[in-house]
Design a protein around this motif. Structure first.
Motif, mmCIF file in Angstrom:
data_model
loop_
_atom_site.group_PDB
_atom_site.id
_atom_site.type_symbol
_atom_site.label_atom_id
_atom_site.label_comp_id
_atom_site.label_asym_id
_atom_site.label_seq_id
_atom_site.Cartn_x
_atom_site.Cartn_y
_atom_site.Cartn_z
ATOM 1 N N GLU A 108 39.784 -82.549 -8.229
ATOM 2 C CA GLU A 108 39.572 -83.838 -7.564
ATOM 3 C C GLU A 108 38.642 -83.683 -6.367
ATOM 4 O O GLU A 108 37.810 -84.554 -6.097
ATOM 5 C CB GLU A 108 40.930 -84.418 -7.133
ATOM 6 C CG GLU A 108 41.781 -84.890 -8.308
ATOM 7 C CD GLU A 108 43.259 -84.981 -7.969
ATOM 8 O OE1 GLU A 108 43.601 -84.850 -6.771
ATOM 9 O OE2 GLU A 108 44.068 -85.170 -8.895
ATOM 10 N N PHE A 109 38.777 -82.566 -5.658
ATOM 11 C CA PHE A 109 37.893 -82.257 -4.522
ATOM 12 C C PHE A 109 36.450 -82.118 -5.011
ATOM 13 O O PHE A 109 35.521 -82.669 -4.411
ATOM 14 C CB PHE A 109 38.379 -80.963 -3.861
ATOM 15 C CG PHE A 109 37.524 -80.469 -2.724
ATOM 16 C CD1 PHE A 109 37.811 -80.834 -1.413
ATOM 17 C CD2 PHE A 109 36.445 -79.613 -2.943
ATOM 18 C CE1 PHE A 109 37.032 -80.373 -0.360
ATOM 19 C CE2 PHE A 109 35.670 -79.152 -1.905
ATOM 20 C CZ PHE A 109 35.962 -79.526 -0.603
ATOM 21 N N MET A 110 36.261 -81.373 -6.100
ATOM 22 C CA MET A 110 34.916 -81.203 -6.669
ATOM 23 C C MET A 110 34.315 -82.548 -7.069
ATOM 24 O O MET A 110 33.139 -82.832 -6.796
ATOM 25 C CB MET A 110 34.959 -80.266 -7.877
ATOM 26 C CG MET A 110 35.316 -78.829 -7.576
ATOM 27 S SD MET A 110 35.441 -77.856 -9.117
ATOM 28 C CE MET A 110 36.458 -76.484 -8.587
ATOM 29 N N ALA A 118 33.314 -78.930 -15.033
ATOM 30 C CA ALA A 118 33.634 -79.384 -16.386
ATOM 31 C C ALA A 118 34.479 -80.653 -16.346
ATOM 32 O O ALA A 118 35.296 -80.853 -15.435
ATOM 33 C CB ALA A 118 34.384 -78.283 -17.134
ATOM 34 N N ALA A 119 34.313 -81.522 -17.348
ATOM 35 C CA ALA A 119 35.149 -82.713 -17.480
ATOM 36 C C ALA A 119 36.606 -82.290 -17.669
ATOM 37 O O ALA A 119 36.886 -81.254 -18.278
ATOM 38 C CB ALA A 119 34.677 -83.551 -18.660
ATOM 39 N N TYR A 120 37.546 -83.113 -17.162
ATOM 40 C CA TYR A 120 38.950 -82.689 -17.190
ATOM 41 C C TYR A 120 39.890 -83.891 -17.170
ATOM 42 O O TYR A 120 39.501 -85.011 -16.830
ATOM 43 C CB TYR A 120 39.250 -81.805 -15.983
ATOM 44 C CG TYR A 120 39.257 -82.576 -14.669
ATOM 45 C CD1 TYR A 120 40.454 -83.003 -14.097
ATOM 46 C CD2 TYR A 120 38.074 -82.910 -14.020
ATOM 47 C CE1 TYR A 120 40.469 -83.725 -12.915
ATOM 48 C CE2 TYR A 120 38.074 -83.628 -12.837
ATOM 49 C CZ TYR A 120 39.274 -84.035 -12.286
ATOM 50 O OH TYR A 120 39.289 -84.764 -11.115
ATOM 51 N N GLU A 121 41.145 -83.622 -17.528
ATOM 52 C CA GLU A 121 42.243 -84.569 -17.377
ATOM 53 C C GLU A 121 43.470 -83.794 -16.908
ATOM 54 O O GLU A 121 43.639 -82.619 -17.244
ATOM 55 C CB GLU A 121 42.554 -85.291 -18.688
ATOM 56 C CG GLU A 121 41.457 -86.216 -19.186
ATOM 57 C CD GLU A 121 41.279 -87.469 -18.342
ATOM 58 O OE1 GLU A 121 42.223 -87.793 -17.576
ATOM 59 O OE2 GLU A 121 40.218 -88.108 -18.445
ATOM 60 N N VAL A 122 44.318 -84.460 -16.138
ATOM 61 C CA VAL A 122 45.521 -83.838 -15.586
ATOM 62 C C VAL A 122 46.756 -84.452 -16.242
ATOM 63 O O VAL A 122 46.829 -85.675 -16.421
ATOM 64 C CB VAL A 122 45.589 -84.034 -14.057
ATOM 65 C CG1 VAL A 122 46.865 -83.401 -13.481
ATOM 66 C CG2 VAL A 122 44.351 -83.435 -13.384
ATOM 67 N N GLY A 179 53.174 -74.132 -14.307
ATOM 68 C CA GLY A 179 52.550 -74.766 -15.465
ATOM 69 C C GLY A 179 53.197 -76.082 -15.869
ATOM 70 O O GLY A 179 52.871 -76.639 -16.917
ATOM 71 N N LYS A 180 54.091 -76.604 -15.045
ATOM 72 C CA LYS A 180 54.722 -77.894 -15.346
ATOM 73 C C LYS A 180 53.700 -79.028 -15.271
ATOM 74 O O LYS A 180 53.855 -80.064 -15.899
ATOM 75 C CB LYS A 180 55.871 -78.151 -14.372
ATOM 76 C CG LYS A 180 57.107 -77.291 -14.612
ATOM 77 C CD LYS A 180 57.811 -77.695 -15.911
ATOM 78 C CE LYS A 180 59.122 -76.968 -16.099
ATOM 79 N NZ LYS A 180 59.829 -77.392 -17.327
ATOM 80 N N LYS A 181 52.680 -78.809 -14.457
ATOM 81 C CA LYS A 181 51.540 -79.714 -14.377
ATOM 82 C C LYS A 181 50.331 -78.923 -14.864
ATOM 83 O O LYS A 181 50.165 -77.760 -14.483
ATOM 84 C CB LYS A 181 51.333 -80.179 -12.933
ATOM 85 C CG LYS A 181 50.250 -81.215 -12.721
ATOM 86 C CD LYS A 181 50.230 -81.618 -11.239
ATOM 87 C CE LYS A 181 49.231 -82.715 -10.960
ATOM 88 N NZ LYS A 181 49.238 -83.100 -9.518
ATOM 89 N N ILE A 182 49.514 -79.535 -15.731
ATOM 90 C CA ILE A 182 48.386 -78.794 -16.303
ATOM 91 C C ILE A 182 47.089 -79.578 -16.196
ATOM 92 O O ILE A 182 47.085 -80.799 -16.024
ATOM 93 C CB ILE A 182 48.629 -78.434 -17.792
ATOM 94 C CG1 ILE A 182 48.737 -79.721 -18.641
ATOM 95 C CG2 ILE A 182 49.849 -77.547 -17.950
ATOM 96 C CD1 ILE A 182 48.710 -79.461 -20.135
ATOM 97 N N VAL A 183 45.998 -78.834 -16.282
ATOM 98 C CA VAL A 183 44.660 -79.416 -16.369
ATOM 99 C C VAL A 183 44.085 -79.032 -17.734
ATOM 100 O O VAL A 183 44.074 -77.851 -18.098
ATOM 101 C CB VAL A 183 43.734 -78.882 -15.247
ATOM 102 C CG1 VAL A 183 42.315 -79.427 -15.426
ATOM 103 C CG2 VAL A 183 44.283 -79.263 -13.880
ATOM 104 N N ILE A 184 43.654 -80.035 -18.500
ATOM 105 C CA ILE A 184 42.955 -79.781 -19.762
ATOM 106 C C ILE A 184 41.481 -80.042 -19.506
ATOM 107 O O ILE A 184 41.098 -81.119 -19.050
ATOM 108 C CB ILE A 184 43.480 -80.678 -20.898
ATOM 109 C CG1 ILE A 184 44.971 -80.412 -21.137
ATOM 110 C CG2 ILE A 184 42.693 -80.404 -22.190
ATOM 111 C CD1 ILE A 184 45.589 -81.246 -22.245
ATOM 112 N N GLU A 185 40.666 -79.031 -19.800
ATOM 113 C CA GLU A 185 39.284 -79.032 -19.317
ATOM 114 C C GLU A 185 38.296 -78.758 -20.447
ATOM 115 O O GLU A 185 38.582 -77.996 -21.382
ATOM 116 C CB GLU A 185 39.164 -77.949 -18.231
ATOM 117 C CG GLU A 185 37.914 -77.972 -17.413
ATOM 118 C CD GLU A 185 37.990 -76.937 -16.296
ATOM 119 O OE1 GLU A 185 38.524 -77.260 -15.215
ATOM 120 O OE2 GLU A 185 37.544 -75.793 -16.518
ATOM 121 N N GLU A 186 37.149 -79.365 -20.329
ATOM 122 C CA GLU A 186 36.031 -79.112 -21.243
ATOM 123 C C GLU A 186 35.669 -77.630 -21.235
ATOM 124 O O GLU A 186 35.625 -76.995 -20.187
ATOM 125 C CB GLU A 186 34.834 -79.953 -20.776
ATOM 126 C CG GLU A 186 33.501 -79.623 -21.408
ATOM 127 C CD GLU A 186 32.325 -80.222 -20.644
ATOM 128 O OE1 GLU A 186 31.216 -80.218 -21.206
ATOM 129 O OE2 GLU A 186 32.519 -80.687 -19.502
#
Length: 414
Positions: A108-110, A118-122, A179-186
């Protein structure tokens, strides 16, 4: 001067060794240190690992500078507590440490400051994450949001591998909450580079670039580790790459640090990806990398201790950071079974004089004998006017060190 190095790995051995080079440094306390710092010139191990106890020790012993090795203490706010007592410590405040402590926060800072990434979703819901995977292009990258000792990133080649990783992260909870919260990234195709740097909040001075080798096996296959070797400088970091990095990643990161009013006097470690579409920011670390530190610091010509003091005193703009010519190659020797289950307690033997530098990590000194005490046991750094020469020295030296079950990659820097 009296210095305090907090941590117990090969990185901390390298830091202690470099600080001890300063003629004004009388003693370097290592908390808790390891078998390498036990043997290092001017160094003394102290068995303290809790923040409040470290703070009390620093006050009572009149420590002049403290350097924090591991990200865990930084995320817990050790810098804020030392600063409150007027102690000089190298590291970011707790707020700034979130740049490493939370992958989603750093992304989010980036995004906020226009840093190419890279594109991402949380995701915090397993089912929503799996639904998202059904429409992804593969490979895809899955990252644990929190700290995972450098092992919380998985590249998945298909839906089933990705679904399994999400189950490991979010349900099985292999990272104990991280890892309970994850980032899925391009997935970005290219070459990774590590760029350590130091900041006082006003400027960021980049160090010589380096290249880490994460996977356990030759050819970059197998599970991720904390790092099986590193070379410096990174041959893929051309002038054009570094110029783009400086303009599109380093400078907007500095702007973000300033606009977010972070008290950041410490190390900023940029993980970048060099692609055909340009240079992307992969992640931030807010401390020295391991084993990048063991490859980079020996190439520093300027006095490291004075550099640290300049950063803490917010005076980096007047510091001339100089580097030796040549290359370094650091090899890591690990215990059999690492990064899975492994045994410890094996004696480490040394035969013949080393041409490079030995950095101990997962090793202790027991009744005068060095014994294994971790997964990554030691590292050896070779130096040369060419990378080939540095590699040759490191691999020749590695044959002079032995312990039962010793394993190291044969292709570092190849």
């Amino acid at each position: 001067m009296k210095a305090l190095i907090i941590g117990s790995g090969g990185r901390e051995h390298a830091l202690a060794s470099k600080v001890a080079e300063n003629s004004n440094v009388e003693v370097v306390y290592c908390a808790p240190g390891n078998g390498g710092t036990y043997r290092e010139n001017k160094c003394e191990n102290i068995n303290i690992t809790q923040i409040d106890e470290l703070l009390s020790f620093a006050i009572e012993s009149k420590i002049d500078i403290t350097i924090v090795g591991s990200e865990e203490w930084l995320v817990q706010g050790i810098v804020d507590k030392f600063n409150e007592k007027g102690l000089k410590i190298l590291g970011p405040c707790e707020k700034a440490a979130r740049l490493e402590g939370s992958k989603s926060y750093s992304k989010e800072f980036m995004k906020k400051y226009g840093i190419k990434t890279a594109a991402y979703e949380v995701f915090e819901d397993e089912n929503k994450a799996i639904d998202y995977l059904k429409n992804c292009e593969y490979p895809i990258v899955i990252k644990a949001d929190g700290l995972a000792a450098g092992k919380g990133v998985v590249i998945c080649n298909d839906f089933f591998a990705a679904k399994s990783s999400i189950n490991d992260f979010m349900v099985v909870d292999i990272f104990k909450g991280s890892g309970k919260k994850i980032v899925i990234e391009e997935f970005l195709e290219g070459v990774e580079a590590s760029i350590l740097s130091i900041t006082d909040g006003k400027v960021i001075l980049p160090f010589v670039s380096s290249k880490d080798h994460k996977q356990i096996f030759d050819g970059g296959i197998g599970p991720n580790t904390g790092g099986m070797g590193a070379i410096a400088p990174n041959p893929y970091c051309t002038k054009e790459v570094l110029d783009e990095f400086y303009k599109n990643i380093l400078l907007p990161t500095l702007k973000g640090i300033q606009e977010e009013k972070m008290d950041y006097r410490g190390i900023m470690f940029f993980g970048i990806m060099i692609t055909k579409k340009g240079v992307y920011s992969l992640e931030y670390n807010v401390r020295f990398g391991d084993p990048e530190t063991q490859a980079v610091l020996p190439l520093m010509k300027s006095d490291f201790t004075e550099l640290v003091i300049s950063a803490i005193d917010r005076d980096l703009e007047n510091f001339e950071l100089l580097w030796k010519k040549g290359y370094s190659c650091c090899l890591i020797a690990a215990s059999k079974g690492y990064p899975g289950k492994y045994n410890t307690g094996y004696e480490i033997s040394e035969s013949g004089k080393l041409e490079g530098k030995l950095y101990l990590a997962g090793a202790i000194c027991d009744d005068g004998l060095l014994k294994t005490n971790g997964g990554r046991v030691l590292g050896i750094t070779g130096f040369g006017e060419t990378l080939a020469k540095a590699r040759k020295i490191a691999y020749a030296d590695m044959k002079k060190v032995q312990f039962d079950g010793m394993y190291y990659r044969k292709d570092i820097g190849k």
